[in-house]
Design a protein around this motif. Structure first.
Motif, mmCIF file in Angstrom:
data_model
loop_
_atom_site.group_PDB
_atom_site.id
_atom_site.type_symbol
_atom_site.label_atom_id
_atom_site.label_comp_id
_atom_site.label_asym_id
_atom_site.label_seq_id
_atom_site.Cartn_x
_atom_site.Cartn_y
_atom_site.Cartn_z
ATOM 1 N N GLY A 71 27.915 25.938 1.950
ATOM 2 C CA GLY A 71 28.071 24.629 2.584
ATOM 3 C C GLY A 71 27.647 23.511 1.646
ATOM 4 N N PRO A 72 28.021 22.271 1.930
ATOM 5 C CA PRO A 72 27.696 21.142 1.057
ATOM 6 C C PRO A 72 26.260 20.653 1.242
ATOM 7 C CG PRO A 72 28.962 20.384 2.926
ATOM 8 C CD PRO A 72 28.895 21.880 3.047
ATOM 9 N N LEU A 73 25.749 20.022 0.183
ATOM 10 C CA LEU A 73 24.403 19.456 0.179
ATOM 11 C C LEU A 73 24.480 18.067 -0.425
ATOM 12 C CD1 LEU A 73 21.265 19.455 0.216
ATOM 13 C CD2 LEU A 73 21.340 20.837 -1.882
ATOM 14 N N ALA A 74 23.943 17.079 0.277
ATOM 15 C CA ALA A 74 23.954 15.699 -0.217
ATOM 16 C C ALA A 74 22.538 15.150 -0.264
ATOM 17 C CB ALA A 74 24.829 14.818 0.673
ATOM 18 N N LEU A 75 22.233 14.462 -1.365
ATOM 19 C CA LEU A 75 20.990 13.705 -1.492
ATOM 20 C C LEU A 75 21.371 12.238 -1.593
ATOM 21 C CD1 LEU A 75 18.892 15.744 -4.117
ATOM 22 C CD2 LEU A 75 18.990 16.031 -1.641
ATOM 23 N N LEU A 76 20.912 11.439 -0.647
ATOM 24 C CA LEU A 76 21.260 10.019 -0.583
ATOM 25 C C LEU A 76 20.023 9.192 -0.900
ATOM 26 C CD1 LEU A 76 23.264 10.137 2.769
ATOM 27 C CD2 LEU A 76 24.186 10.241 0.437
ATOM 28 N N PRO A 77 20.093 8.308 -1.905
ATOM 29 C CA PRO A 77 18.902 7.538 -2.273
ATOM 30 C C PRO A 77 18.425 6.670 -1.116
ATOM 31 C CG PRO A 77 20.866 6.552 -3.245
ATOM 32 C CD PRO A 77 21.291 7.858 -2.640
ATOM 33 N N HIS A 78 17.149 6.768 -0.830
ATOM 34 C CA HIS A 78 16.571 5.963 0.253
ATOM 35 C C HIS A 78 15.145 5.633 -0.129
ATOM 36 C CE1 HIS A 78 15.728 4.366 4.198
ATOM 37 N NE2 HIS A 78 14.672 5.158 4.297
ATOM 38 N N ALA A 79 14.851 4.320 -0.246
ATOM 39 C CA ALA A 79 13.546 3.868 -0.732
ATOM 40 C C ALA A 79 13.330 4.505 -2.106
ATOM 41 C CB ALA A 79 12.461 4.218 0.276
ATOM 42 N N LYS A 80 12.234 5.250 -2.312
ATOM 43 C CA LYS A 80 11.987 5.884 -3.610
ATOM 44 C C LYS A 80 12.358 7.362 -3.605
ATOM 45 C CE LYS A 80 8.250 2.730 -4.895
ATOM 46 N NZ LYS A 80 6.821 2.604 -5.312
ATOM 47 N N GLY A 81 12.792 7.870 -2.455
ATOM 48 C CA GLY A 81 13.161 9.273 -2.366
ATOM 49 C C GLY A 81 14.610 9.443 -1.962
ATOM 50 N N TYR A 82 14.879 10.522 -1.220
ATOM 51 C CA TYR A 82 16.240 10.830 -0.808
ATOM 52 C C TYR A 82 16.288 11.196 0.674
ATOM 53 C CZ TYR A 82 17.442 11.334 -5.775
ATOM 54 O OH TYR A 82 17.659 11.107 -7.113
ATOM 55 N N GLY A 83 17.389 10.821 1.301
ATOM 56 C CA GLY A 83 17.743 11.399 2.581
ATOM 57 C C GLY A 83 18.583 12.630 2.298
ATOM 58 N N VAL A 84 18.300 13.733 2.975
ATOM 59 C CA VAL A 84 18.963 15.006 2.705
ATOM 60 C C VAL A 84 19.845 15.384 3.886
ATOM 61 C CG1 VAL A 84 18.619 17.475 2.234
ATOM 62 C CG2 VAL A 84 17.016 15.784 1.308
ATOM 63 N N VAL A 85 21.082 15.786 3.583
ATOM 64 C CA VAL A 85 21.976 16.363 4.583
ATOM 65 C C VAL A 85 22.465 17.681 3.991
ATOM 66 C CG1 VAL A 85 24.027 16.075 6.007
ATOM 67 C CG2 VAL A 85 22.678 14.062 5.357
#
Length: 240
Positions: free
Chosen positions: A183-197
């Motif tokens: 399955g796919p994995l996304a890291l989205l920049p948010h503040a100084k870290g990442y939002g993970v889906v």
């Protein structure tokens, strides 16, 4: 029973970001609009703590919100680059805002943040019925989101884990997309870290949800690699 007194021109079912954006677009149109789905926000009420749910807005979405005078004040992290890789594959694909000729390819915010931001921008004079009962209307708009589609949705056997991670180096403006057989994995920049889906088979997701933070971070690091750095901490996890 005569319901003519309750009749409105447009009844919007769902007072989330989509419903509130439509309500904002119809303000000043001369139409009588009712926004149905949740209580009107109370500015004096304490915010309810919720697990972070990242939402990526396109540049076109920003333009829409700017036309609605609803962009200013919304906390977002711009996406300047998108890196796409395939597990077991050679090379990568990279997009940049400079390539597209736009200030950013997209913007990351929290679902709860944009929902509260748009709801607070709706004209207090607009009809906001209590509860989920819609008044009679010339036009009924369905904007309830996924809940309204559960009866007809198809189960693909996959569930997404949503959380946040902090790394040993700042996220900057890079969004990462990793495709794998599981399955796919996304890291989205948010503040100084990442939002993970992170989408996996439903049984694998249950196992990941049951892990402690240390083991979960190790599994995430193995699946993604070290392109974004070493994962140090994770936030509350939710599955959908």
């Amino acid at each position: 029973m005569d319901t003519s007194a309750e009749r409105v021109d447009v009844a919007i079912l769902g007072a989330g970001p989509v419903g509130c954006a439509l309500a904002l677009a119809l303000q000043g149109s001369g139409l009588r609009v009712a926004l149905v789905g949740r209580p009107r926000p109370d500015p004096a009420a304490q915010p309810v703590a919720r697990a972070f749910r990242p939402l990526a807005l396109s540049y076109a979405s920003r333009l829409i919100l700017e036309r609605l005078a609803a962009w200013e004040g919304l906390a977002t992290t711009p996406i300047g680059q998108i890196h796409v890789t395939q597990a077991g594959g050679f090379g990568r694909t990279r997009f940049s805002s400079a390539d597209a000729g736009v200030p950013a390819l997209g913007y990351v915010t929290g679902y709860a943040d944009i929902a509260a931001h748009l709801a607070s921008a709706v004209d207090p004079a607009m009809d906001w019925p209590v509860g989920d009962q819609a008044p009679a209307a010339r036009l009924m708009v369905h904007a309830e989101g996924t809940a309204a589609l559960e009866a007809t949705s198809k189960d693909y056997g996959q569930t997404a884990i949503v959380t946040t991670v902090e790394c040993d180096r700042p996220a900057g403006d890079i969004a990462w997309e990793r495709f794998a057989a599981e399955g796919p994995l996304a890291l989205l920049p948010h503040a100084k870290g990442y939002g993970v889906v992170w989408s996996r088979a439903s049984d694998a997701t249950l196992a990941l949800m049951a892990m402690n933070d240390e083991r979960f971070l190790a599994e995430l690091q193995t699946a993604f690699g070290r392109r974004a750095g070493r994962f140090l901490r994770t936030g509350e996890r939710s599955a959908a």
